[in-house]
Design an enzyme around this catalytic site. Structure first.
Site, PDB file in Angstrom:
ATOM      1  N   SER A 194      11.051  21.415  13.273  1.00 31.61           N
ATOM      2  CA  SER A 194      10.521  22.381  12.303  1.00 31.61           C
ATOM      3  C   SER A 194      11.879  23.327  12.281  1.00 31.61           C
ATOM      4  CB  SER A 194       9.490  23.299  12.681  1.00 31.61           C
ATOM      5  OG  SER A 194       9.745  24.018  13.557  1.00 31.61           O
ATOM      6  N   LYS A 195      11.882  24.268  11.219  1.00 31.41           N
ATOM      7  CA  LYS A 195      13.048  24.939  11.046  1.00 31.41           C
ATOM      8  C   LYS A 195      13.702  25.805  12.116  1.00 31.41           C
ATOM      9  CE  LYS A 195      12.238  26.284   6.141  1.00 31.41           C
ATOM     10  NZ  LYS A 195      11.258  27.271   5.150  1.00 31.41           N
ATOM     11  N   ARG A 196      12.790  26.248  12.980  1.00 29.68           N
ATOM     12  CA  ARG A 196      13.404  26.867  14.338  1.00 29.68           C
ATOM     13  C   ARG A 196      13.973  26.084  15.074  1.00 29.68           C
ATOM     14  NH1 ARG A 196      10.299  25.954  18.697  1.00 29.68           N
ATOM     15  NH2 ARG A 196       8.534  24.835  18.361  1.00 29.68           N
ATOM     16  N   HIS A 197      14.181  24.476  15.019  1.00 31.38           N
ATOM     17  CA  HIS A 197      15.137  23.592  15.454  1.00 31.38           C
ATOM     18  C   HIS A 197      16.284  23.596  14.909  1.00 31.38           C
ATOM     19  CE1 HIS A 197      11.312  22.052  16.870  1.00 31.38           C
ATOM     20  NE2 HIS A 197      11.833  22.018  18.058  1.00 31.38           N
ATOM     21  N   GLY A 198      16.696  24.349  13.645  1.00 32.61           N
ATOM     22  CA  GLY A 198      17.961  24.099  13.035  1.00 32.61           C
ATOM     23  C   GLY A 198      17.559  23.365  11.385  1.00 32.61           C
TER      24      GLY A 198
END
Ligand code: GLU
Length: 470
Positions: free
Chosen positions: A238-242
């Site tokens: 998800s977005k929090r991984h990049g």
């Protein structure tokens, strides 16, 4: 029969890399079998679908080079067709009107949940005689009551669902709109899809869709349900991984070839081979070799592939992608070398096109100031003689080629009786503003005579100011 696959995104957001990988597998399967690839936009969820998302998906697919042979089809433009099939199913008795109120269905569900059962419509209206009423109704599919649905998934192997687990699915809502699973079935049938390649989150829809296809007398496609992509911590990517959107990978300086190669290997392999040209992918890809287990995203490996492609693809091609980043970084390219020459000169060092654009700025624009560390170290009073002499030689030289420029630096060092570094480093800082650049002959050649001479003046002024201040 001609192989036909499809990618059927719902336009509720950007094109996620997980979706892009599914699309790639579907595309590769079609190409490897000499078949066709269809793009279908599943936009029946009107509240969540946006035109912006449609465009983002088309842009992402185009950037990845995943060209479609048919479509894009839009489900919202096919409502008449869905209605036509539903009307026929009512006549054939494979669907029925259900007048149960929302309240009744909710109560039923609550009671079932309390009793520890999975919620399921009890088929109350299934055998109802035609009603003379204008009460609101939904239309449900008559799911078989007995037996099971079996299919041999190309990724997950044999799968079986008992029909007792499936209830009578709503295919048309009270407001007359068709539901998602039903539209997919009609589309796959009408579009002649022979292989459904999609995310494994759809696996529970498959037995329902197969039952409806059978009721319609439609041929059954084969299925391949692809596992998820995880982040490096094991959670769903998800977005929090990049970066997760395909266009974000473009923005971060990846080439589509690198992302494609990375995604094909993420969950599929052919021996130990890591690098696949598009042609090789098409030749070697097989749905049956897709990994069942979820795969973890590894940015380091993607960077490695990106560097490989920046270095090895035709510089003129890489330059086309680099041009986007030059614009994005607002680098004024009115003066300066051809971008393909920049790619040839700098590709050994850059992992991304963002880096390549950033480090090439001085070829096009005057640097704002000298890099403080490099200037402190190399633009010292002792460097003045070397800069003056090399500038004279450059000025007198009309052969602006690598060997001639290289010779000038050598001759300068020889005449002054110093090592090459004593000439090279001050010269590098003078013409680039910093301490790092490709080899000096190449750098001088690309910056050009007039600008190189002027920049050496700038370095001499810097040294003079330094002397005056001390
Ligand atoms: N529209 C679905 C999605 O975006 C895909 C459905 C399918 O491939 O059957 O998840």
């Amino acid at each position: 029969m001609k192989v036909k696959t499809r990618f059927a995104p719902s336009p509720t957001g950007f094109l996620h890399v997980g979706g892009a990988r599914t699309a790639l597998y579907s595309w590769l399967h079609a190409k490897s079998k000499g078949g066709e690839f269809v793009l279908r936009i599943e936009d029946t969820d009107i509240a969540r679908s946006t035109q912006e998302a449609v465009e983002a998906i088309l842009e992402g697919m185009t950037w990845m080079g995943l060209t479609w042979d048919e479509g894009p089809y839009y489900q919202t433009k096919r409502f008449d067709r869905y209605k036509e099939i539903i009307a026929k199913m009512l006549v054939d008795g494979t669907a029925y009107k259900c007048y149960c109120t929302k309240e009744r269905v909710n109560e039923l569900r609550e009671a079932q949940e309390k009793a520890g059962l999975s919620p399921r419509y009890d088929s109350k209206c299934r055998e109802l005689a035609p009603q003379n009423t204008d009460a609101p109704y939904v239309i449900r599919f008559k799911n078989p009551k007995e037996g099971s649905v079996k299919f041999d998934d190309h990724v997950r192997g044999p799968i079986e669902f008992s029909n007792t687990e499936l209830d009578d699915l709503i295919i048309q809502r009270t407001d007359g709109t068709p539901t998602y699973n039903f539209c997919v079935v009609v589309d796959d049938w009408d579009m002649g899809i022979t292989y459904v390649v999609r995310g494994e989150d759809h696996i529970n829809n498959t037995p329902r869709q197969i039952n409806i296809l059978k009721a319609l007398g439609a041929p059954l496609p084969e299925y391949a349900h692809v596992a998820m992509i995880l982040g490096d911590d094991g959670a769903k990517l998800s977005k929090r991984h990049g970066a997760v959107s395909v266009m974000q990978f473009r923005d971060e300086g990846y080439l589509p070839e690198a992302l494609k190669n990375y995604l094909v290997r993420l969950g599929w392999s052919h021996g130990d081979q890591e690098i696949f040209s598009e042609k090789e992918m098409i030749e070697l890809f097989s749905l049956d070799a897709i990994n069942k287990a979820p795969s973890a995203f590894n940015t380091e490996k993607l960077l490695w592939l990106n560097q490989h492609y920046i270095k090895s693809l035709d510089p003129a091609y890489v330059a086309q992608h680099l041009a986007w980043h030059m614009d994005n970084q607002k680098i004024d390219m009115t003066n300066g070398p051809a971008l393909a020459d920049i790619v040839s000169a700098l590709s050994e060092r850059a992992k991304t096109l963002v880096e390549l654009a950033t480090t090439s700025r001085y070829f096009f624009e005057e640097y704002e100031a000298f890099d403080a560390t490099a200037a402190k170290k190399h633009l010292r009073p002792v460097a003045k003689d070397a800069l003056v002499l090399v500038q004279q030689k450059l000025q007198a030289n009309d052969d602006w080629t690598d060997p001639a420029l290289h010779q000038i630096i050598n001759d300068t060092a020889d005449e002054l009786g110093v090592g090459m570094g004593k000439v090279g480093m001050p010269l590098r800082v003078a013409i680039t503003g910093g301490g790092q650049s490709p080899s000096l002959d190449v750098t001088l050649r690309l910056i050009g005579k007039e600008r190189s001479i002027k920049r050496i003046d700038r370095a001499l002024e810097f040294i003079a100011a330094r002397v005056a201040a001390s």
